[in-house]
Design an enzyme around this catalytic site. Structure first.
Site, PDB file in Angstrom:
ATOM      1  N   ILE A 153       9.355 -29.590  33.775  1.00 14.08           N
ATOM      2  CA  ILE A 153       8.444 -29.959  34.856  1.00 14.08           C
ATOM      3  C   ILE A 153       8.310 -31.475  34.933  1.00 14.08           C
ATOM      4  O   ILE A 153       8.402 -32.072  36.008  1.00 14.08           O
ATOM      5  CB  ILE A 153       7.070 -29.292  34.664  1.00 14.08           C
ATOM      6  CG1 ILE A 153       7.207 -27.770  34.720  1.00 14.08           C
ATOM      7  CG2 ILE A 153       6.083 -29.777  35.729  1.00 14.08           C
ATOM      8  CD1 ILE A 153       5.925 -27.023  34.397  1.00 14.08           C
ATOM      9  N   SER A 173       6.463 -36.571  22.598  1.00 16.18           N
ATOM     10  CA  SER A 173       7.133 -36.393  21.314  1.00 16.18           C
ATOM     11  C   SER A 173       8.292 -37.374  21.163  1.00 16.18           C
ATOM     12  O   SER A 173       8.756 -37.967  22.143  1.00 16.18           O
ATOM     13  CB  SER A 173       7.673 -34.962  21.229  1.00 16.18           C
ATOM     14  OG  SER A 173       8.708 -34.788  22.196  1.00 16.18           O
ATOM     15  N   THR A 232      -1.924 -30.292  35.733  1.00 18.88           N
ATOM     16  CA  THR A 232      -1.495 -28.984  36.215  1.00 18.88           C
ATOM     17  C   THR A 232      -0.930 -28.157  35.066  1.00 18.88           C
ATOM     18  O   THR A 232      -0.315 -27.114  35.301  1.00 18.88           O
ATOM     19  CB  THR A 232      -0.411 -29.122  37.309  1.00 18.88           C
ATOM     20  OG1 THR A 232       0.706 -29.838  36.762  1.00 18.88           O
ATOM     21  CG2 THR A 232      -0.951 -29.870  38.519  1.00 18.88           C
ATOM     22  N   ARG A 234      -2.446 -27.448  31.162  1.00 18.50           N
ATOM     23  CA  ARG A 234      -3.503 -26.634  30.559  1.00 18.50           C
ATOM     24  C   ARG A 234      -4.694 -27.538  30.262  1.00 18.50           C
ATOM     25  O   ARG A 234      -4.531 -28.665  29.783  1.00 18.50           O
ATOM     26  CB  ARG A 234      -3.027 -25.972  29.257  1.00 18.50           C
ATOM     27  CG  ARG A 234      -1.902 -24.956  29.443  1.00 18.50           C
ATOM     28  CD  ARG A 234      -2.344 -23.725  30.195  1.00 18.50           C
ATOM     29  NE  ARG A 234      -1.266 -22.766  30.389  1.00 18.50           N
ATOM     30  CZ  ARG A 234      -0.479 -22.704  31.443  1.00 18.50           C
ATOM     31  NH1 ARG A 234      -0.618 -23.603  32.423  1.00 18.50           N
ATOM     32  NH2 ARG A 234       0.454 -21.775  31.538  1.00 18.50           N
ATOM     33  N   GLU A 263     -11.343 -19.755  33.300  1.00 22.63           N
ATOM     34  CA  GLU A 263     -10.798 -19.327  34.584  1.00 22.63           C
ATOM     35  C   GLU A 263     -10.920 -17.813  34.707  1.00 22.63           C
ATOM     36  O   GLU A 263     -10.845 -17.108  33.707  1.00 22.63           O
ATOM     37  CB  GLU A 263      -9.322 -19.740  34.706  1.00 22.63           C
ATOM     38  CG  GLU A 263      -9.097 -21.236  34.658  1.00 22.63           C
ATOM     39  CD  GLU A 263      -7.610 -21.602  34.768  1.00 22.63           C
ATOM     40  OE1 GLU A 263      -6.773 -20.677  34.968  1.00 22.63           O
ATOM     41  OE2 GLU A 263      -7.279 -22.792  34.660  1.00 22.63           O
ATOM     42  N   HIS A 283      -5.719 -23.104  40.025  1.00 21.92           N
ATOM     43  CA  HIS A 283      -4.584 -22.764  39.153  1.00 21.92           C
ATOM     44  C   HIS A 283      -3.479 -22.062  39.937  1.00 21.92           C
ATOM     45  O   HIS A 283      -3.103 -20.917  39.651  1.00 21.92           O
ATOM     46  CB  HIS A 283      -5.017 -21.898  37.976  1.00 21.92           C
ATOM     47  CG  HIS A 283      -4.059 -22.007  36.809  1.00 21.92           C
ATOM     48  ND1 HIS A 283      -4.415 -21.703  35.518  1.00 21.92           N
ATOM     49  CD2 HIS A 283      -2.752 -22.386  36.747  1.00 21.92           C
ATOM     50  CE1 HIS A 283      -3.376 -21.886  34.711  1.00 21.92           C
ATOM     51  NE2 HIS A 283      -2.346 -22.289  35.447  1.00 21.92           N
TER      52      HIS A 283
END
Length: 317
Positions: A153, A173, A232, A234, A263, A283
């Site tokens: 993404i 990372s 977008t 978590r 949610e 979401h």
């Protein structure tokens, strides 16, 4: 005939996914929000298999007490924190995971970035109220986009940003930073420099123990007062309560969120919905027809494979 139940399908969208209803050997039914659907208890008590829509449904002791016949859980996309794998193994419940696509989430991220910076939603809402040109937004060209995490993404979002003449820098990372350098993207000298110099920061890490709460209050308050934070991915990636406190202090100046601690949100008076400096969406990062077609074809294929006797794809054996 095995009964396949799809819980927490808020829109009952899976009724219209062809891949789920072409095999007459299975009965496939969907439920709305489990705490609101009157058919939930009866159908769960008969379910042989579940298809889970990402991490919407928490599979724990309380849930499994309602599913005495359950043999299989098929997760759309990768299995995450919502499923207690050890408990499922103890109960003799197999768990399988499917494939997905990064496109819908990446496109929504870009939509939120441009909408927030351009002040698009407030301008449209004010127009409906009889007001003309009430907002003074900006363009993205020339600004610096910071991406936390550089998986599928994040890589798509970086391409979109470059197409709009944004500078792109990466933090995450060692693998993410090394890949960014190889692709000649910016990797700042320090974490503080990354947050301090980005005009927009968007989060694209998986929520695992190592990333839980990794975006801290100190990170947020080192951002520009004009900066935008987009999430977008978590909500758990951000330290609990840190974003609200940072927004109160004005750094960052704005947030665009598709994910929340609890949610779904039914309360129209939810604190984040009431903030003028927060753009919220429910979401919907992966909630598109094309994305659902991919998710559910994969998830149902995994069910057919399991009930045909092939358990080679079970991840909690």
């Amino acid at each position: 005939m095995p009964l396949v139940v799809i819980p927490d399908d808020y829109q009952h969208a899976t009724k219209h996914i062809q891949a789920l209803h072409q095999n007459s050997d299975f009965e496939v039914v969907c439920l709305g929000a489990l705490d609101r659907d009157p058919n939930a208890e009866a159908l769960l008590s008969r379910a042989d298999a579940l298809i889970l829509i990402r991490e919407r449904t928490l599979i724990d002791e309380a849930f499994l007490s309602k599913t005495p016949n359950l043999k299989l859980i098929s997760q759309t996309g990768k299995v995450a924190y919502n499923i207690d794998l050890e408990l499922c193994q103890q109960r003799g419940i197999a768990v399988v995971e499917g494939a997905g696509s990064p496109i819908a989430a990446a496109e929504l991220t870009w939509l939120l970035i441009q909408s927030a910076i351009r002040r698009f939603v407030p301008a449209v809402n004010r127009l409906k109220q009889g007001h003309w040109q009430t907002e003074f937004g900006d363009t993205v060209a020339g600004k610096t986009l910071g991406i936390v995490g550089y998986g599928k993404i994040g890589q798509l979002v970086a391409k979109y940003a470059q197409a709009f003449d944004m500078k792109v820098q990466i933090w995450g990372s060692p693998r993410a930073q090394n890949q960014a350098r190889q692709e000649r993207l910016i990797v700042p000298a320090s974490r503080e420099a990354f947050f301090r110099t980005s005009d927009v920061i968007t989060l694209h890490q998986r929520l695992v123990p190592e990333t839980l709460g990794g975006i801290t209050f100190a990170d947020l308050t080192s951002m520009k007062s004009t900066a935008l934070l987009v999430n977008t991915a978590r909500s758990g990636l951000i330290e609990t309560g840190a974003l609200e406190k940072a927004l109160d202090l004005g750094t960052p100046g704005f947030a665009a969120l598709d994910v929340f601690d609890i949610e779904p949100i039914w309360d129209t008076h939810h604190a984040l919905l009431k903030r003028d400096n927060v753009l919220c969406s429910p979401h919907i990062g992966y909630v598109t027809k094309s994305c659902y077609d991919i998710y559910f074809a994969s998830a149902f294929n995994n069910i057919e494979k399991y009930f045909s006797g092939d358990e080679s794809h079970v991840i909690n054996q």
